[in-house]
Design a protein around this motif. Sequence first.
Motif, PDB file in Angstrom:
ATOM      1  N   VAL B 171      -0.318  18.699  19.170  1.00  0.00           N
ATOM      2  CA  VAL B 171      -1.015  19.012  20.416  1.00  0.00           C
ATOM      3  C   VAL B 171      -2.502  19.103  20.115  1.00  0.00           C
ATOM      4  O   VAL B 171      -2.931  20.000  19.412  1.00  0.00           O
ATOM      5  CB  VAL B 171      -0.542  20.355  20.996  1.00  0.00           C
ATOM      6  N   PRO B 172      -3.316  18.193  20.618  1.00  0.00           N
ATOM      7  CA  PRO B 172      -4.743  18.266  20.328  1.00  0.00           C
ATOM      8  C   PRO B 172      -5.394  19.432  21.062  1.00  0.00           C
ATOM      9  O   PRO B 172      -4.845  19.947  22.031  1.00  0.00           O
ATOM     10  CB  PRO B 172      -5.282  16.932  20.869  1.00  0.00           C
ATOM     11  N   THR B 173      -6.559  19.824  20.593  1.00  0.00           N
ATOM     12  CA  THR B 173      -7.245  20.984  21.145  1.00  0.00           C
ATOM     13  C   THR B 173      -7.415  20.893  22.653  1.00  0.00           C
ATOM     14  O   THR B 173      -7.281  21.875  23.365  1.00  0.00           O
ATOM     15  CB  THR B 173      -8.652  21.103  20.526  1.00  0.00           C
ATOM     16  N   GLU B 174      -7.710  19.684  23.127  1.00  0.00           N
ATOM     17  CA  GLU B 174      -8.010  19.538  24.554  1.00  0.00           C
ATOM     18  C   GLU B 174      -6.835  19.868  25.437  1.00  0.00           C
ATOM     19  O   GLU B 174      -6.999  20.176  26.605  1.00  0.00           O
ATOM     20  CB  GLU B 174      -8.439  18.094  24.871  1.00  0.00           C
ATOM     21  N   LEU B 175      -5.623  19.751  24.883  1.00  0.00           N
ATOM     22  CA  LEU B 175      -4.463  19.941  25.741  1.00  0.00           C
ATOM     23  C   LEU B 175      -3.702  21.207  25.378  1.00  0.00           C
ATOM     24  O   LEU B 175      -2.617  21.428  25.864  1.00  0.00           O
ATOM     25  CB  LEU B 175      -3.513  18.748  25.587  1.00  0.00           C
ATOM     26  N   ASN B 176      -4.282  22.037  24.510  1.00  0.00           N
ATOM     27  CA  ASN B 176      -3.529  23.158  23.985  1.00  0.00           C
ATOM     28  C   ASN B 176      -3.647  24.370  24.895  1.00  0.00           C
ATOM     29  O   ASN B 176      -4.711  24.963  25.030  1.00  0.00           O
ATOM     30  CB  ASN B 176      -4.073  23.495  22.594  1.00  0.00           C
ATOM     31  N   LYS B 177      -2.499  24.737  25.514  1.00  0.00           N
ATOM     32  CA  LYS B 177      -2.558  25.855  26.440  1.00  0.00           C
ATOM     33  C   LYS B 177      -2.416  27.200  25.733  1.00  0.00           C
ATOM     34  O   LYS B 177      -2.501  28.245  26.368  1.00  0.00           O
ATOM     35  CB  LYS B 177      -1.444  25.721  27.489  1.00  0.00           C
ATOM     36  N   ASP B 178      -2.172  27.163  24.404  1.00  0.00           N
ATOM     37  CA  ASP B 178      -2.042  28.413  23.652  1.00  0.00           C
ATOM     38  C   ASP B 178      -3.303  29.252  23.801  1.00  0.00           C
ATOM     39  O   ASP B 178      -3.257  30.476  23.914  1.00  0.00           O
ATOM     40  CB  ASP B 178      -1.858  28.119  22.144  1.00  0.00           C
ATOM     41  N   HIS B 179      -4.440  28.547  23.801  1.00  0.00           N
ATOM     42  CA  HIS B 179      -5.713  29.263  23.814  1.00  0.00           C
ATOM     43  C   HIS B 179      -5.891  30.096  25.073  1.00  0.00           C
ATOM     44  O   HIS B 179      -6.430  31.193  25.046  1.00  0.00           O
ATOM     45  CB  HIS B 179      -6.865  28.277  23.671  1.00  0.00           C
ATOM     46  N   ASN B 180      -5.403  29.538  26.174  1.00  0.00           N
ATOM     47  CA  ASN B 180      -5.510  30.290  27.428  1.00  0.00           C
ATOM     48  C   ASN B 180      -4.801  31.621  27.343  1.00  0.00           C
ATOM     49  O   ASN B 180      -5.271  32.642  27.837  1.00  0.00           O
ATOM     50  CB  ASN B 180      -4.888  29.485  28.572  1.00  0.00           C
ATOM     51  N   GLU B 181      -3.613  31.580  26.683  1.00  0.00           N
ATOM     52  CA  GLU B 181      -2.835  32.815  26.618  1.00  0.00           C
ATOM     53  C   GLU B 181      -3.561  33.862  25.797  1.00  0.00           C
ATOM     54  O   GLU B 181      -3.535  35.045  26.126  1.00  0.00           O
ATOM     55  CB  GLU B 181      -1.465  32.510  26.004  1.00  0.00           C
ATOM     56  N   ILE B 182      -4.211  33.423  24.717  1.00  0.00           N
ATOM     57  CA  ILE B 182      -4.956  34.380  23.900  1.00  0.00           C
ATOM     58  C   ILE B 182      -6.096  34.983  24.715  1.00  0.00           C
ATOM     59  O   ILE B 182      -6.338  36.190  24.676  1.00  0.00           O
ATOM     60  CB  ILE B 182      -5.494  33.698  22.632  1.00  0.00           C
ATOM     61  N   LEU B 183      -6.777  34.128  25.461  1.00  0.00           N
ATOM     62  CA  LEU B 183      -7.904  34.637  26.245  1.00  0.00           C
ATOM     63  C   LEU B 183      -7.423  35.655  27.270  1.00  0.00           C
ATOM     64  O   LEU B 183      -8.083  36.656  27.535  1.00  0.00           O
ATOM     65  CB  LEU B 183      -8.616  33.489  26.953  1.00  0.00           C
ATOM     66  N   GLU B 184      -6.276  35.396  27.851  1.00  0.00           N
ATOM     67  CA  GLU B 184      -5.746  36.353  28.822  1.00  0.00           C
ATOM     68  C   GLU B 184      -5.468  37.690  28.180  1.00  0.00           C
ATOM     69  O   GLU B 184      -5.777  38.748  28.734  1.00  0.00           O
ATOM     70  CB  GLU B 184      -4.450  35.810  29.411  1.00  0.00           C
ATOM     71  N   LEU B 185      -4.874  37.638  26.977  1.00  0.00           N
ATOM     72  CA  LEU B 185      -4.611  38.874  26.248  1.00  0.00           C
ATOM     73  C   LEU B 185      -5.908  39.608  25.961  1.00  0.00           C
ATOM     74  O   LEU B 185      -6.004  40.830  26.078  1.00  0.00           O
ATOM     75  CB  LEU B 185      -3.940  38.546  24.910  1.00  0.00           C
ATOM     76  N   ALA B 186      -6.915  38.813  25.567  1.00  0.00           N
ATOM     77  CA  ALA B 186      -8.183  39.421  25.165  1.00  0.00           C
ATOM     78  C   ALA B 186      -8.857  40.121  26.328  1.00  0.00           C
ATOM     79  O   ALA B 186      -9.558  41.101  26.162  1.00  0.00           O
ATOM     80  CB  ALA B 186      -9.104  38.344  24.591  1.00  0.00           C
ATOM     81  N   GLN B 187      -8.628  39.590  27.525  1.00  0.00           N
ATOM     82  CA  GLN B 187      -9.305  40.174  28.679  1.00  0.00           C
ATOM     83  C   GLN B 187      -8.909  41.604  28.928  1.00  0.00           C
ATOM     84  O   GLN B 187      -9.701  42.407  29.413  1.00  0.00           O
ATOM     85  CB  GLN B 187      -8.969  39.347  29.925  1.00  0.00           C
ATOM     86  N   ALA B 188      -7.664  41.934  28.571  1.00  0.00           N
ATOM     87  CA  ALA B 188      -7.180  43.277  28.869  1.00  0.00           C
ATOM     88  C   ALA B 188      -7.989  44.343  28.146  1.00  0.00           C
ATOM     89  O   ALA B 188      -8.431  45.312  28.745  1.00  0.00           O
ATOM     90  CB  ALA B 188      -5.712  43.368  28.500  1.00  0.00           C
ATOM     91  N   GLN B 189      -8.194  44.144  26.840  1.00  0.00           N
ATOM     92  CA  GLN B 189      -8.883  45.178  26.081  1.00  0.00           C
ATOM     93  C   GLN B 189     -10.257  44.763  25.591  1.00  0.00           C
ATOM     94  O   GLN B 189     -10.949  45.570  24.996  1.00  0.00           O
ATOM     95  CB  GLN B 189      -8.076  45.524  24.827  1.00  0.00           C
ATOM     96  N   GLY B 190     -10.585  43.525  25.779  1.00  0.00           N
ATOM     97  CA  GLY B 190     -11.855  43.051  25.240  1.00  0.00           C
ATOM     98  C   GLY B 190     -11.710  42.489  23.852  1.00  0.00           C
ATOM     99  O   GLY B 190     -12.608  41.843  23.338  1.00  0.00           O
TER     100      GLY B 190
END
Lengths: 443, 250
Positions: B171-190
């Motif tokens: 899965v190349p970086t451009e299509l990787n949805k894993d990153h979105n999930e991490i960002l969502e997690l990060a939003q909760a606590q910063g």
Amino acid sequence: MAAAPHNFFPPASLTTSGRPVLLPGEVECQLLSGVDLESEDNASGSNSSGSYDFSPLKSGVLILTTHRLLWLSSDSSNTTAIAIALGSITHIFSAKKSIKAMFHSPRFRFQVSVNSKSAVVTVVVRGKGDWEAFFAKLWESWRARAWETSDTVSKESGGSASSSSSSGGLYSSDGSVRMVGVAGILRKEQEMWENTDKSLQDAFQDLNALMSKAKEMMTLAEKMRQKLLSGSNSQTSSGNDDEMGSKEMQDWLLSVGIISPVTKESAGALYHQQLSRQLADFVRVPLERAGGMINLIDIYCLFNRARGTELISPEDLLQACSLWEKFDVPVMLRKFDSGVMVIQNKAHSDEEVFARIKALVTKPDAFTSGISASDAAMTLGIAPAMAKEHLLSAESKGLLCRDISPDGFRFYVNFFSEIDPSNLYLVKDHSLYSVWIKATAAS
Amino acid sequence: MRRRPGIGGLQTAANARDQYRLLGENVAKLRTDLMKEQLATFRSQLEDFARKHKNDIRKNPTFRAQFHEMCAKVGVDPLASNKGFWAELLGIGDFYYELGVQIVEICLNTRSHNGGLINLPELCNLLRQRRKGDRGAVTEDDCLRAISKLKVMGSGFEVISVGKKKLVRSVPTELNKDHNEILELAQAQGFVTVDEVERRLSWTTGRAIDALDTLLEVKLLLLFTTSCIPELEYNCSLTILIDWCRKGLP
């Protein structure tokens, strides 16, 4: 007066990429390009009674399938397509070889009868395709009568089910053991198993046997699949993940498997063009499932799997995608700077994304604090790297302005174009400038 | 069974029902076992045919369609070429293309578990399992060759070396949805830690670290290491941290 051909021949339905929509079980056999269809040459002026006259169809692609003969116009502006059911062909004239034929384009004729009207169609082959092979295949397909066998098989299977007699007693009138009670049920089961076993053995003796018993084997396969493979959740709890993943794949493949793939044998010179169109049709479903953008390599796997053993090489796939620019198909190939190639929906293209970015960036809080790549990623539902790229290209189109600060990159809506350079303080009503002023004044 | 009145009759009826049920279960089990046997025979016959009569099957389009449908329904992979001497030497021929298709398919199937990152030995293993009837075993070198043939379609498939291990990224970086999930997690606590990512999203360590590293590279995250507990690494989302500073930490 020659009438329009549509009045006589039913139109053939085409997909969005210009490929014919095939009937269930219909397989393409051969394609021929540069073909004209003309009605019987009435040089003498006299028209034999009952014969229909239609205006000629010029310069198209003639496609022979197991069930029909399709003619598609090659002209990109004209999308006429007609279908001639092989069942309606009453007679095929043998191709005469005469001195005259050497100077003219090769042609052959056949008689068609539709709605009690008949016409003699002359097929003039002006292209360079192998028309003799096509003609031979036309004879074969016409004689094979594939459209009729599907009816007879269903009648056969219906007939055999109702063979049990209904007289009383353990032994019926013809001497076979009657099926009564529990013993009867068990015996019936036993018979079924023995029959299936024997069928299996016979069918796999050699290739010809398998070919003739193919339909039977297919129904057997379907039965097995229904009973065993879909009911496996309760029994095989230890099925490993690969099995489960591939079972979904299998189900999906069964629904989109390509029964009639374009091959070099069938399409000849038109191979790349037809392959390109077939690919455009195929790609629609996986593209939707993946959300509008899919890796080219994933499509390579899915397309080849759908084609079964008719593999295409990666180079063929790439060439098929690059031909899309020439046709009016709803998908496109896109190459990123990192070298990754994806297929994407034209509708999902830059314009639509920009519209969504604009909607995002004209929200009240975005006027004061702008948006970052991660905000865009989460709202648009795409990967952050892609979002960043989209924002950068929106900026280069003049839609956004960037703000580089210790905070990082943030993007704001660009309304410099609304500001009149001679009168900087003039604010037009209902412009972005006025909205911005309202939003920033409030904070 | 003759119906008897009263309690005795009820008991007889209950017994009869039990017996019928047992019989029914036995018959069903027998039926399933027999069917499994027939399925196994069917499958091995199809595989044999696919291997021996491949060219003949391809010549007849109608039969080819029927054969493929049979294979698909019963779960047989019709791609079954042997390597052949010339194929190995010159790297041409159907074998490597087939291998390519099978490799991509395995990656597609395992993607939801490993986020598109799979190590080469595991890939080869799964491949060998899939090609069980194969006479020549598939080596890691064959896998690498097949993957290199996919290169012409862009760099969506990459082989990365981490130390001595080789990993295949599908899965190349451009299509990787894993990153979105991490960002969502990060939003909760910063911020997020590696442990938290692994725990909450049920990923392996490799997958978590790979995704976090990529986000670091595109500068969407910052890395903080606390000196007192060196194993823990905190990754703060750049913009989220600034938002926090503005609004004031709780």
